[in-house]
Write an enzyme that holds these catalytic residues in place. Structure first.
Site, PDB file in Angstrom:
ATOM      1  CD1 TRP A  26     -52.822 -66.276 -16.578  1.00  0.00           C
ATOM      2  CD2 TRP A  26     -50.936 -66.411 -17.785  1.00  0.00           C
ATOM      3  NE1 TRP A  26     -52.870 -67.439 -17.317  1.00  0.00           N
ATOM      4  CE2 TRP A  26     -51.727 -67.544 -18.062  1.00  0.00           C
ATOM      5  CE3 TRP A  26     -49.701 -66.280 -18.424  1.00  0.00           C
ATOM      6  CZ2 TRP A  26     -51.330 -68.547 -18.948  1.00  0.00           C
ATOM      7  CZ3 TRP A  26     -49.302 -67.278 -19.297  1.00  0.00           C
ATOM      8  CH2 TRP A  26     -50.109 -68.396 -19.554  1.00  0.00           C
ATOM      9  CG  HIS A 100     -56.840 -71.862 -18.072  1.00  0.00           C
ATOM     10  ND1 HIS A 100     -57.027 -71.160 -16.897  1.00  0.00           N
ATOM     11  CD2 HIS A 100     -57.284 -73.129 -17.817  1.00  0.00           C
ATOM     12  CE1 HIS A 100     -57.575 -71.945 -15.994  1.00  0.00           C
ATOM     13  NE2 HIS A 100     -57.729 -73.150 -16.523  1.00  0.00           N
ATOM     14  CD1 TRP A 101     -50.522 -70.454 -16.209  1.00  0.00           C
ATOM     15  CD2 TRP A 101     -49.559 -72.214 -17.179  1.00  0.00           C
ATOM     16  NE1 TRP A 101     -49.373 -70.008 -16.810  1.00  0.00           N
ATOM     17  CE2 TRP A 101     -48.759 -71.072 -17.412  1.00  0.00           C
ATOM     18  CE3 TRP A 101     -49.154 -73.447 -17.699  1.00  0.00           C
ATOM     19  CZ2 TRP A 101     -47.580 -71.122 -18.138  1.00  0.00           C
ATOM     20  CZ3 TRP A 101     -47.969 -73.501 -18.417  1.00  0.00           C
ATOM     21  CH2 TRP A 101     -47.195 -72.357 -18.635  1.00  0.00           C
ATOM     22  CG  ASP A 117     -59.082 -76.360 -15.773  1.00  0.00           C
ATOM     23  OD1 ASP A 117     -58.822 -75.227 -15.341  1.00  0.00           O
ATOM     24  OD2 ASP A 117     -59.298 -76.602 -16.980  1.00  0.00           O
ATOM     25  CB  CYS A 158     -55.083 -70.288 -14.224  1.00  0.00           C
ATOM     26  SG  CYS A 158     -54.128 -69.301 -15.411  1.00  0.00           S
TER      27      CYS A 158
END
Length: 211
Positions: A26, A100-101, A117, A158
């Protein structure tokens, strides 16, 4: 502490950051901040007057500082920008973290915040809060819309979707495309982009050590 690999503008990358470009990792603030810095530096002087890439640290502060955001952001002169791109993170506090991005974009031509998103709906409350905190900067009451976005097919990409969508939107906006086309951002495209960013970092690091 891991070895410093590259100092680029306001971004500092260590070897531990570079490994995050290998799946299934991530992306952290440092990698995304570097990519935004690189994309901004790739613009010519006229384009730089139109576009602002805000670092993850600045973006998180916007979410946490509430009505103080306009005062904090005044030196950036965002009101004069045509396009403002910033990350959204689901972390509740001001420090690095979260799970989460996503990407929030302000487009002056439409007086609208658009939220992209890759895991639809996950970061919408955070994006709406950030748009609210920034709205006074742009005058009036900008609209907000959750846009259709390329969807991630795993639990770790993400951040890569954020930087891929940001790069595509910037290029399309500068070429005056009213319809933003993101259909090329597929899982394979995102995986290949990981390799391309590693190569860019390797090249920059090599140049800095030989200059």
């Amino acid at each position: 502490m891991a070895q410093v690999v590259l100092s680029y503008g306001d971004a500092l990358l260590r070897s531990s950051d570079i490994t995050l470009l290998d799946p299934p990792h991530w992306l952290n603030d440092s990698i995304i901040g570097f990519i935004f810095e690189f994309l901004a530096s790739s613009l010519d002087s006229a384009q730089c007057q139109k576009v602002a890439f805000l670092s993850p640290e600045v973006s998180q502060f916007i979410k946490c500082c509430g009505t103080e955001a306009p005062n904090f952001l005044a030196p950036l002169d965002l009101a004069s920008k045509d396009l403002v791109l910033l990350t959204v993170n689901d972390n509740e506090g001001p420090e690095a973290g979260g799970t989460h991005w996503s990407l929030l974009v302000y487009i002056r031509r439409f007086s609208t915040f658009l939220h992209y998103d890759s895991f639809p709906g996950n970061n919408a409350p955070h994006a709406r809060l950030m748009a609210k905190n920034m709205s006074n900067i742009f005058g009036g009451k900008p609209d907000y819309k959750d846009e259709d976005s390329p969807v991630q097919h795993n639990s770790y990409d993400c951040g890569m979707y954020v930087v891929c969508v940001a790069e595509a939107l910037c290029q399309q906006y500068l070429h005056v495309h009213d319809k933003m086309n993101l259909c090329n951002i597929t899982p394979q495209f995102v995986t290949e982009k990981r390799l391309k960013w590693k190569e860019i970092i390797r090249r920059l690091s090599s140049n800095s050590t030989t200059s």
